[in-house]
Design a protein around this motif. Structure first.
Motif, PDB file in Angstrom:
ATOM      1  N   HIS A 166     -63.017  21.628 -23.096  1.00 45.98           N
ATOM      2  CA  HIS A 166     -63.314  20.615 -23.573  1.00 45.98           C
ATOM      3  C   HIS A 166     -61.805  20.181 -23.725  1.00 45.98           C
ATOM      4  CE1 HIS A 166     -61.864  23.873 -26.497  1.00 45.98           C
ATOM      5  NE2 HIS A 166     -61.139  22.690 -27.070  1.00 45.98           N
ATOM      6  N   ASP A 167     -60.529  20.155 -23.250  1.00 45.93           N
ATOM      7  CA  ASP A 167     -59.853  19.660 -23.418  1.00 45.93           C
ATOM      8  C   ASP A 167     -59.471  19.103 -22.191  1.00 45.93           C
ATOM      9  OD1 ASP A 167     -59.535  20.197 -26.038  1.00 45.93           O
ATOM     10  OD2 ASP A 167     -58.408  21.709 -25.617  1.00 45.93           O
TER      11      ASP A 167
ATOM     12  N   ASP B 269     -57.593  29.590 -30.769  1.00 40.78           N
ATOM     13  CA  ASP B 269     -57.109  27.938 -30.555  1.00 40.78           C
ATOM     14  C   ASP B 269     -55.539  28.656 -30.974  1.00 40.78           C
ATOM     15  OD1 ASP B 269     -57.337  25.487 -30.326  1.00 40.78           O
ATOM     16  OD2 ASP B 269     -56.728  25.264 -32.582  1.00 40.78           O
ATOM     17  N   THR B 270     -54.942  27.727 -30.070  1.00 45.31           N
ATOM     18  CA  THR B 270     -53.269  27.839 -29.907  1.00 45.31           C
ATOM     19  C   THR B 270     -52.885  28.161 -30.673  1.00 45.31           C
ATOM     20  OG1 THR B 270     -53.755  26.664 -32.005  1.00 45.31           O
ATOM     21  CG2 THR B 270     -53.667  24.897 -30.544  1.00 45.31           C
TER      22      THR B 270
ATOM     23  N   PHE C 283     -50.390  15.109 -31.074  1.00 40.86           N
ATOM     24  CA  PHE C 283     -50.798  13.975 -30.736  1.00 40.86           C
ATOM     25  C   PHE C 283     -50.306  12.442 -29.766  1.00 40.86           C
ATOM     26  CE2 PHE C 283     -55.241  16.818 -32.423  1.00 40.86           C
ATOM     27  CZ  PHE C 283     -55.086  17.334 -31.011  1.00 40.86           C
TER      28      PHE C 283
ATOM     29  N   ASP D  10     -60.873  15.756 -35.540  1.00 40.60           N
ATOM     30  CA  ASP D  10     -59.931  16.410 -34.113  1.00 40.60           C
ATOM     31  C   ASP D  10     -61.337  16.990 -33.914  1.00 40.60           C
ATOM     32  OD1 ASP D  10     -59.460  17.372 -32.019  1.00 40.60           O
ATOM     33  OD2 ASP D  10     -58.277  18.893 -32.915  1.00 40.60           O
TER      34      ASP D  10
ATOM     35  N   ARG E  87     -62.520  33.176 -29.095  1.00 40.52           N
ATOM     36  CA  ARG E  87     -61.096  32.278 -28.225  1.00 40.52           C
ATOM     37  C   ARG E  87     -60.324  31.500 -29.744  1.00 40.52           C
ATOM     38  NH1 ARG E  87     -59.617  26.583 -29.191  1.00 40.52           N
ATOM     39  NH2 ARG E  87     -59.458  25.983 -26.555  1.00 40.52           N
TER      40      ARG E  87
ATOM     41  N   GLU F 254     -56.127  30.888 -26.000  1.00 37.77           N
ATOM     42  CA  GLU F 254     -55.205  29.457 -25.757  1.00 37.77           C
ATOM     43  C   GLU F 254     -53.656  29.360 -25.540  1.00 37.77           C
ATOM     44  OE1 GLU F 254     -55.677  24.630 -25.670  1.00 37.77           O
ATOM     45  OE2 GLU F 254     -55.080  26.280 -28.010  1.00 37.77           O
TER      46      GLU F 254
ATOM     47  N   HIS G  42     -54.063  25.908 -37.893  1.00 32.89           N
ATOM     48  CA  HIS G  42     -53.657  24.113 -39.360  1.00 32.89           C
ATOM     49  C   HIS G  42     -55.649  24.542 -39.753  1.00 32.89           C
ATOM     50  CE1 HIS G  42     -54.238  23.760 -34.835  1.00 32.89           C
ATOM     51  NE2 HIS G  42     -55.105  23.214 -35.295  1.00 32.89           N
TER      52      HIS G  42
ATOM     53  N   PHE H 249     -50.267  19.078 -34.705  1.00 32.73           N
ATOM     54  CA  PHE H 249     -51.670  18.122 -34.288  1.00 32.73           C
ATOM     55  C   PHE H 249     -52.193  17.039 -34.971  1.00 32.73           C
ATOM     56  CE2 PHE H 249     -52.003  22.530 -32.594  1.00 32.73           C
ATOM     57  CZ  PHE H 249     -51.824  22.299 -31.334  1.00 32.73           C
TER      58      PHE H 249
ATOM     59  N   TYR I 219     -61.886  20.744 -34.688  1.00 37.94           N
ATOM     60  CA  TYR I 219     -60.563  21.727 -34.699  1.00 37.94           C
ATOM     61  C   TYR I 219     -59.731  21.598 -35.757  1.00 37.94           C
ATOM     62  CZ  TYR I 219     -61.469  23.357 -30.223  1.00 37.94           C
ATOM     63  OH  TYR I 219     -62.449  24.057 -29.811  1.00 37.94           O
TER      64      TYR I 219
HETATM   65  C1  GLC Z   1     -56.643  23.244 -29.007  1.00 36.01           C
HETATM   66  C2  GLC Z   1     -58.233  23.113 -29.272  1.00 36.01           C
HETATM   67  C3  GLC Z   1     -58.135  21.091 -28.985  1.00 36.01           C
HETATM   68  C4  GLC Z   1     -57.769  21.727 -30.255  1.00 36.01           C
HETATM   69  C5  GLC Z   1     -56.285  21.392 -30.710  1.00 36.01           C
HETATM   70  C6  GLC Z   1     -55.935  21.660 -32.240  1.00 36.01           C
HETATM   71  O1  GLC Z   1     -55.790  22.529 -27.888  1.00 36.01           O
HETATM   72  O2  GLC Z   1     -59.035  23.053 -27.838  1.00 36.01           O
HETATM   73  O3  GLC Z   1     -59.590  20.474 -28.823  1.00 36.01           O
HETATM   74  O4  GLC Z   1     -57.242  19.358 -30.817  1.00 36.01           O
HETATM   75  O5  GLC Z   1     -56.286  22.851 -30.358  1.00 36.01           O
HETATM   76  O6  GLC Z   1     -56.103  22.412 -32.908  1.00 36.01           O
END
Ligand code: GLC
Ligand code: CA
Length: 576
Positions: free
Chosen positions: A344-345, A210-211, A154, A65, A208, A267, A108, A173, A68
C-alpha cells in the motif's frame, strides 16, 4: 492450508494476500471499503490459492495516515465495521483454512489516542513519559528551535511544539502520529496488552509489524549530518533506525508473541546490510519470523525526498542486486525472507518494473513479474489488485485525485519552495505519477459496472476508480484462461507443487551484467529451475547459459508460442 515441508514453520511456504480495507470492497455504498465487503470476497480470495490474509489497519483512527494513526487498538474504525465483524472475519477465515494477520502499528499512536491525550495534558501527567518530550533549544537570536534537525519521513521537522506544556514532542511521521516512548517499561507492557494480546486472544495468527526498526532512537538525539544544505531539516534515518535497544525490545515482544505461536513480518526500511537484517530474522535471535527489506521497492527513489528523483532511476543490474540481497538472507543461514513487489506504500509493479504502454505489454509484463515473484525464495506476498495487473493512475489525473498525506505534503512543499514554478510542479507530478502511494490505494476493480464494482453505482468512492476498469477487472479475467488473474493462479499452484525449488531453492544469477535479461537458477538437491525474464520492450537473445543438462521442461511461459528469441517482456520457467 499450505503443505509445509516436514519440520518447517507453516508460514514459510505460505502465500499472503494483502488487503487495504478502505479500497477493497464497499458493502453499504458509503464509498469506503469495509469488513463485510471483505467477508463477501473470501471465496474469491481462496480461489487465488493463497493461505493467509494480511489486513492493513482497521483500528479506530482519525485516518490522517489511513489508519496508521491508531486512536484505539481495541476498537474498529466505525466505517469499516465493528469488533463483532472482525470476530466473524477471523472465524470465517479459519473455517476456510485461511489464516489472518493484522497490522501492528506501535512506533507511534494517533494524537487522539487516550494515552497521548493524557500525556500532553500536563508535564506532571503520569503518562507524560509515555511519549518523547524535549525542551526547546534557542538560537543566537533567542529564537525557539526544535531539539534537533531531524526530518520527518513525510517532510518537515520531526518535532512539534506543544503550546500548552511548552515542550516539543517527536513524530517521525506526521504531526498527528506522536512516537511512543519505548524506553518506558510500563508503556511497553501497555502496548503488548492493548495492541497485541487483545487480538491474539481473538485468534489472529500474527502481525505485519509497522516500521519495526524505529522504536529505539539514538539516546542523545544528536543532529543528523547535513546532506541537504538548503533545508533546516535533514534525513536522520541512521539516528532513529536500528537504535541501541531495538533488539532488546523485540526479544521482549517475542516473549508475548511466542505464547500464541504468532508469525511476524517486520517492515525494515533503511537496513541494507545482510548482517543488519540477520539480527532481526535469524532464528537463533528469536525476534521476527521475517522482514520486508526495502532494496527492491526503493529502486529509483530519491535519497533526500523519495519523489525527488529522475525517472526511472534504476537499471536491471540494480534490480538484480536488490533481488539478490533478499535471496542471500537465507543462503547458508538460519533466517527466512520475503518476496514482494507491491504494497500500500508503492506504485504498481507493472507501471514501475514492467510496461503499461500498450494492453499487450501490460498483460505480458504483469505475467513476467508474476513469474519472477513466484520463483523467488521466501514467503510470498501479493497485494490486492496485483493479481489482475492493476496499474498506476493515469498521467492526466491532477493532484486533486491524490489523497495521501505524503503526496500532498510533497506537492505543497514543491509549490512553496519553487514559488509555484510550473516546470517544477510538472516534475513533481511526473514523479508522483510513478511512485506515489496513492496508486495502490485506488479501488479494487471487480467488474465493468459503475465504480468498478467496488461500491454501488450511486456511491462516491473515497478515491476515484481507475478509468481502465472496464478493461482490467476480476470478472473479465475470471472467464479468461489467458488473463493475468488466471496466470497468477497457475503460478501459485506451481509454487506449491515445486516448493522445494521455488520457495526454498538456492538462488543464483547467471547474467549479472546483462541490462535487458534477468536469468537465474533455483536449485534443490535434485533439480534446477531455470528462469529467463526479458525486462526490455525489445526481442532479446535467449541463452541457456552454462546449464549443461539436456532435459528441459517448460513449466511456465507468458506468450503463446515461444520461439528462439525472447520477445519483449517474455519470461520462461524451465525445470532442468
Ligand atoms: C509504514 C506504513 C505506512 C505508514 C507508516 C507510518 O511505512 O506502511 O503506510 O504511513 O508506516 O505508520
Ligand atoms: Ca462501506
Amino acid at each position: 492450508m499450505s503443505p509445509a515441508l516436514v519440520g518447517e514453520k507453516w508460514w514459510k511456504n505460505s502465500i499472503i494476500y494483502q488487503i487495504y480495507p478502505a479500497s477493497f470492497k464497499d458493502s453499504n455504498g458509503d464509498g469506503i471499503g469495509d469488513i463485510p465487503g471483505i467477508l463477501s470476497s473470501l471465496d474469491y480470495i481462496t480461489s487465488l490459492g493463497v493461505d493467509v490474509i494480511w489486513l492493513c489497519p482497521m483500528y479506530d483512527s482519525p485516518q490522517i495516515d489511513m489508519g496508521y494513526d491508531v486512536a484505539d487498538y481495541e476498537n474498529v474504525y466505525a466505517p469499516y465495521g465493528t469488533i463483532q465483524d472482525m470476530e466473524t472475519l477471523i472465524d470465517e477465515c479459519h473455517k476456510r483454512g485461511l489464516r489472518i494477520i493484522l497490522d501492528l502499528v506501535v512506533n507511534h499512536t494517533s494524537d487522539q489516542h487516550k494515552w497521548f491525550q493524557e500525556s500532553r495534558s500536563s508535564k506532571t501527567s503520569p503518562k507524560r513519559d509515555w511519549y518523547i518530550w524535549k525542551p526547546a533549544k534557542y538560537d543566537a537570536n533567542g529564537n525557539r528551535q526544535p531539539p534537533n534537525n531531524w526530518r520527518s519521513v513525510f517532510g518537515g521537522s520531526a518535532w512539534e511544539w506543544d503550546e500548552k506544556t511548552e515542550e516539543y514532542y517527536l513524530h517521525l511521521f506526521c504531526v498527528e502520529q506522536p512516537d511512543v516512548n519505548w524506553e518506558n517499561a510500563e508503556t511497553r507492557k501497555a502496548v503488548y496488552e492493548s495492541a497485541m494480546e487483545f487480538w491474539l486472544q481473538k485468534g489472529v495468527d500474527g502481525f505485519r509489524v509497522d516500521t519495526v526498526n524505529m522504536y529505539s532512537k539514538h539516546p542523545d538525539y544528536a543532529n543528523a549530518p547535513i546532506l541537504d544544505p538548503k533545508s533546516d531539516t535533514q534525513p536522520a534515518f541512521s539516528l532513529f533506525c536500528n537504535g541501541p535497544r531495538i533488539h532488546e525490545y523485540l526479544s521482549e515482544m517475542n516473549n508475548v508473541l511466542s505464547k500464541y505461536d504468532a508469525m511476524t513480518v517486520g517492515e525494515l526500511p533503511n537496513t541494507h546490510t545482510l548482517e543488519g537484517v540477520l539480527r532481526y530474522v535469524s532464528a537463533a535471535e528469536k525476534q521476527l519470523s521475517m522482514v520486508f527489506q526495502f532494496d527492491l521497492v526503493d529502486l529509483g527513489q530519491g535519497k533526500d525526498y523519495k519523489y525527488l528523483t529522475t525517472l526511472p532511476g534504476w537499471t536491471l543490474r540494480d534490480l538484480k542486486a536488490a533481488v539478490k540481497s533478499t535471496q542471500d538472507i537465507i543462503n547458508g543461514t538460519d533466517a527466512w525472507t520475503t518476496v514482494f513487489m507491491e504494497n500500500h506504500d508503492q506504485g504498481r509493479s507493472v507501471s514501475r518494473f514492467g510496461s503499461d504502454k500498450t494492453p499487450e505489454l501490460r498483460v505480458r509484463s504483469a505475467k513476467m513479474l508474476a513469474m519472477m515473484q513466484s520463483t523467488l525464495s521466501g514467503t510470498q506476498f501479493i497485494y490486492q489488485g496485483q493479481e489482475i495487473g492493476m496499474v498506476n493512475a493515469p498521467k492526466e489525473w491532477t493532484i486533486d485525485e491524490y489523497k495521501d498525506i505524503d503526496s500532498i505534503n510533497y506537492y505543497q512543499m514543491t509549490s512553496k519552495v519553487t514559488n509555484n514554478d510550473p516546470v517544477e510542479l510538472e516534475k513533481a507530478m511526473t514523479s508522483l505519477q510513478h511512485l506515489a502511494r496513492d496508486h495502490s490505494r485506488l479501488p479494487m476493480q471487480w467488474n465493468a459496472e459503475a465504480n468498478a464494482g467496488f461500491s454501488s453505482s450511486s456511491a462516491k468512492p473515497w478515491m476515484r476508480p481507475h478509468d481502465n476498469y472496464p478493461e482490467i477487472n476480476v470478472k473479465l479475467q475470471e472467464k479468461d484462461n489467458s488473463s493475468v488473474l488466471s496466470f497468477w493462479k497457475q503460478m501459485n499452484a506451481l509454487r506449491k507443487q515445486y516448493a522445494d525449488l521455488m520457495v526454498f531453492g538456492l538462488f543464483e544469477i547467471l547474467d549479472e551484467p546483462n541490462q535487458s535479461v534477468f536469468t537465474y537458477t533455483k536449485k534443490s538437491q535434485d533439480y534446477t529451475l531455470f528462469v529467463a525474464l526479458n525486462f526490455s520492450d525489445k526481442a532479446q537473445k535467449f541463452e541457456k547459459l552454462d546449464t549443461a543438462q539436456s532435459d528441459w521442461k517448460l513449466l511456465a511461459s507468458n506468450i503463446e508460442d515461444p520461439q528462439e528469441e525472447l520477445q519483449a517482456f517474455e519470461g520462461r520457467v524451465y525445470l532442468v
